[in-house]
Design an enzyme around this catalytic site. Structure first.
Site: not given
Ligand code: PAF
Length: 277
Positions: A29, A34
């Site tokens: 997700y 990230h």
């Protein structure tokens, strides 16, 4: 980009890579936080591996393992755009086959903060990260500063167990209003999303008071707690002012200091922190 689900296939592909390997372990997700890790890894290593694995052993029985947000198709599109070389996405039984009974545990640093609020959490984190390091054998592994204690614990594990991976912490990526990016932000309804900025406001309040000369840690904790409690949707789990290396609570604010907190906004538990060096 190659995607692999089996440990044996990941190990085989790893053997074919030459030069440094940058590794970004994730629970999927993905968001800009990230991607900032992947981009930095890309600048420092010729090959990049990202793992997507929602690790059940780091969730408590009352936590959100089942409902943790997942969207593998979207994740893979994002990783493809970042020119990721390999995505490792094992199943739970691949990582924890029947009879699995070995655990990695870091003592001391896991007693406070998240460790105190989420018993067993770090045992799950260190075990899965140790397994991932063994499988991927990265030169460098990248983690976000938002999980400050996680970085301290993983760095300690890597040092104590002589792992050949350098653990690298990168800054927290924030939304324009200061909210730290997190996959869990997706649980927030519009009113909760507005209320969630209170974590960042509490951190910036403490920072302002510190710049103005406040050095009494208890007074700072109290000011932060008071501010958060004025937000009706917020419930404080902990507010901490600790030494950023030992994670021991401070009486006098002397850098390096980790200011961190866990706050429930509605039913969603969020964490955030800043460091004074
Ligand atoms: O930070 C996370 O997403 C997880 O704790 C990690 C490091 C991927 C281990 O499951």
């Amino acid at each position: 980009m190659k995607t692999v689900e089996k440990i044996a296939d990941m190990k085989r592909l790893r053997q074919q890579l030459t030069g440094d390997i940058g590794f970004v372990p994730t629970m999927g997700y993905l968001h800009e936080g990230h991607l900032s890790l992947v981009r930095q890894a890309k600048t420092e290593n010729p090959s990049i591996v990202v793992s997507i694995f929602v690790n059940p052993t780091q969730f408590g029985p009352q936590e959100d393992f089942k409902n943790y947000p997942r969207d593998t198709k979207r994740d893979l599109t994002m990783l493809e755009k970042e020119k990721t070389d390999i995505v490792f996405m094992p199943s739970v039984t691949e990582m924890y086959p029947p009879g699995f009974s070995s655990w990695v545990e870091v003592e001391k640093l896991t007693r406070q903060l998240e460790g105190a609020s989420r018993p067993g959490h770090f045992r799950g984190v260190t075990t899965v990260v140790a397994k991932l390091f063994n499988i991927v054998q990265p030169t460098r592994a990248y983690f976000g500063q938002k999980d400050a204690q996680q970085i301290a614990v993983i760095s300690k594990m890597a040092a104590d167990l002589d792992m050949n991976t350098e653990v690298i912490a990168l800054p927290t990526i924030r939304e324009p209003d200061g909210l730290a990016m997190s996959s869990r932000n997706t649980y927030l309804n519009p009113a909760e999303r507005r209320a969630a900025t209170i974590l960042y406001h509490a951190l910036t309040l403490a920072q302002k008071l510190w710049f103005e000369g406040e050095r009494n840690a208890e007074r700072l904790r109290q000011q932060m707690t008071d501010l958060i409690q004025r937000e009706p949707l917020a419930t404080v789990d902990y507010v901490s002012i600790a030494n950023s290396k030992t994670l021991d609570e401070l009486e006098i604010v002397t850098p390096p200091v980790l200011l961190s907190m866990a706050v429930k906004i509605g039913k969603t538990r969020l964490i955030d922190n800043i460091v004074f060096r």
